[in-house]
Design an enzyme around this catalytic site. Structure first.
Site, short mmCIF file in Angstrom:
data_model
loop_
_atom_site.label_atom_id
_atom_site.label_comp_id
_atom_site.label_asym_id
_atom_site.label_seq_id
_atom_site.Cartn_x
_atom_site.Cartn_y
_atom_site.Cartn_z
CB CYS A 350 75.22 21.86 67.71
SG CYS A 350 74.67 22.94 66.36
CG HIS A 466 73.10 17.75 65.35
ND1 HIS A 466 72.75 18.04 66.64
CD2 HIS A 466 73.29 18.95 64.74
CE1 HIS A 466 72.72 19.35 66.81
NE2 HIS A 466 73.05 19.93 65.67
#
Length: 532
Positions: A350, A466
């Site tokens: 991310c 994630h």
């Protein structure tokens, strides 16, 4: 409602345990159970079934109720982006960033009115769908400087006429002062709302504690509903703070790290680290020598350089440009370059993925002052931060080393990244719309899209996904890519199924609560509330 005498008193854990206890046993009198937290401040979050964002603790509590996460479970989420500012997320959607003075004091009226309206709206909707709502407070109800317009603790409880249980952590010391002092700082109506106490994290001879319990009950005229034992090795998703056990291990010297068995993995801790729960499967893997490395841990070991490692991971960040600047200030960029020269693997997730690119542009000031920052320039991507977040639950496939593994997780980021046309994306994803929360029922998938980048030499991997390590097969493949075979260990052996562990730990927690709480008194409180 469970409120605490302090932060980290055990509110989230107690609510999660009660969620599982009541949800798995309808014989306790409630055939449908859901969690609720009016306002949460945390950097660990999850994407919901209805396409929003809530605190990670409420996603865990939803799982404890056998539910998919939903934005109504946590209608107000504050994600700190600096020491004085936080992004405001209401009913799953990011609205704006406010400074501390806009949350509290005279300037906060507009925010609190809007936030309370959202809280009551979500609560009313849940009330129609579930027989029992287990509510978690935030911090302490006795923060007298924050009482005006409170929506997180007693302000909410008073608004909806909700009974309260007060939990205190005896392991910190001063448990009786915490409980009595908290009551003393409440109004008369708020004190009456507190129906009992729970003492958390006790270790020792309960007989030595009994005189204190007797005094507390006589002094306050309120029962102690239970004394919960200190639960060693309780592995549940953290609301925000890094796991203490791993903090104490962080920052070991290179020699100590080299002496340890297993693949050496470092996760760099910057000021606005987010979603570090991504790495729980690595932290719990018996074949991984796992370390969080922070400024504090390096100061403790007296070595400013990063320890030697096989894999360095740059985690997510709530303020990517500021954390990238912090990384450079510590000299970690030079350490990363040296790590790569020696053949080590590097991964960014991310915000960490964005840091690996050429540039990060924030023209709108989404995460701070508008501007442009050079990335580490290790992958050929350019990122622009945008006001609208990308929030999506996904499922798909990871391809590495000529092998594939199924993956499932979520994306949650403000920016979009431009990649070269011939980019080697190691992950193929489709959107997941498995709503199953009891509030919605639609489902469907899209046609698929690529995620992430793998460097030409195979040393550097970046992704927005994630939950990449949550699948044991995918985790094993990533450990194989990182070089676990060189340690003499099978990358697939000992792989952790974090979802199975979560279920086992929730059941363990519920068993402990059933054994140590006075369930008759607790059910009496609930029956009296349902009659009211």
């Amino acid at each position: 409602m469970v409120q605490g005498t302090t932060s980290d008193a055990g509110k989230s854990t107690l609510v999660a345990g009660l969620c599982r206890l009541f949800a798995r046993d309808p014989g306790l009198g409630f055939d449908s159970v859901a969690p609720f937290k009016p306002q949460n401040m945390a950097l660990n979050s999850a994407v919901t079934s209805d396409g929003g964002e809530i605190g990670r603790a409420q996603a865990l509590q939803a799982a404890a109720c056998y539910l998919m996460p939903h934005t109504d479970f946590n209608p107000v989420l504050l994600k700190p982006s600096s020491d004085t500012g936080a992004q405001v997320i209401i009913q799953g959607k990011a609205l704006t960033t406010l400074e501390a003075g806009q949350f509290f004091g005279p300037a906060s009226r507009d925010y609190k009115a809007r936030a309370m309206a959202a809280v009551l709206d979500s609560f009313s909707r849940l009330r129609l769908g579930y027989r029992l709502l287990l509510v978690e407070g935030a911090g302490s109800p006795a923060e007298i400087n924050l009482r005006e317009g409170d929506i997180a603790n007693m302000g909410f409880a008073e608004a909806v006429d909700c009974p309260v249980i007060l939990i205190a952590d005896i392991d910190k010391g001063g448990v009786f002062a915490h409980l009595v002092g908290t009551l003393a700082l409440l109004s008369a109506s708020e004190r009456a709302r507190v129906k009992g106490f729970v003492i958390n994290r006790f270790r020792g001879d309960i007989g030595l504690l009994q005189p204190g319990i007797d005094w507390l009950e006589a002094y306050t005229h309120k029962p102690v509903l239970g004394v919960l034992p200190y639960l060693h090795d309780l592995h549940l998703d953290a609301e925000d703070a890094l796991p203490q056990a791993t903090q104490s291990q962080a920052g070991l010297s290179s020699q100590a790290s080299q002496a340890s068995a297993g693949l050496r993995v470092l996760v760099l801790v910057y000021p606005h680290i987010s979603n570090h729960t991504d790495f729980d499967p690595l932290r719990l893997h018996p074949g991984v020598d796992f370390q969080y490395v922070s400024l504090q841990s390096q100061a403790q070991c007296g070595d400013k350089r990063l320890p030697a490692a096989d894999l360095i991971i740059l985690p997510g960040s709530k303020n990517v440009r500021a954390d990238l600047a912090f990384l450079r200030q510590q000299g970690w960029d030079g350490d990363i370059a040296r790590h790569l020269r020696y053949g080590g693997k590097l991964m960014g997730v991310c915000g960490g993925y964005q840091m690996l690119g050429q540039w990060i542009a924030d023209p709108l000031g989404v995460e701070g002052a508008p501007g442009l920052s050079p990335g580490l320039r290790l992958l050929p991507l350019t990122t622009g931060l945008e006001a609208d977040k990308q929030l999506r639950r996904v499922t798909g496939e990871l391809s590495l080393l000529g092998q594939t593994a199924a993956v499932q997780g979520y994306e949650i980021h403000c920016g979009s990244s431009d990649l070269p046309a011939n980019a080697a994306s190691p992950i193929r994803l489709t959107l997941e719309h498995a709503l199953g929360s009891g509030l919605d029922s639609d489902s469907g998938t899209d046609s698929g899209f690529c995620d992430g980048l793998l460097s030409d030499d195979g040393q550097i991997l970046g992704t927005y996904l994630h939950g990449l390590f949550d699948s044991p097969t995918a985790c094993g493949l990533l450990l194989q890519w990182a070089g676990m075979a060189s340690t003499g260990m099978d990358p697939g052996a000992g792989a952790v199924d974090i979802n199975l562990i979560r279920e086992q730990q929730l059941d363990r927690l519920a068993d402990v609560l059933a054994a140590h709480l006075d369930m008759d008194k607790l059910q009496q409180i609930l029956r009296e509330d349902s009659k009211a």
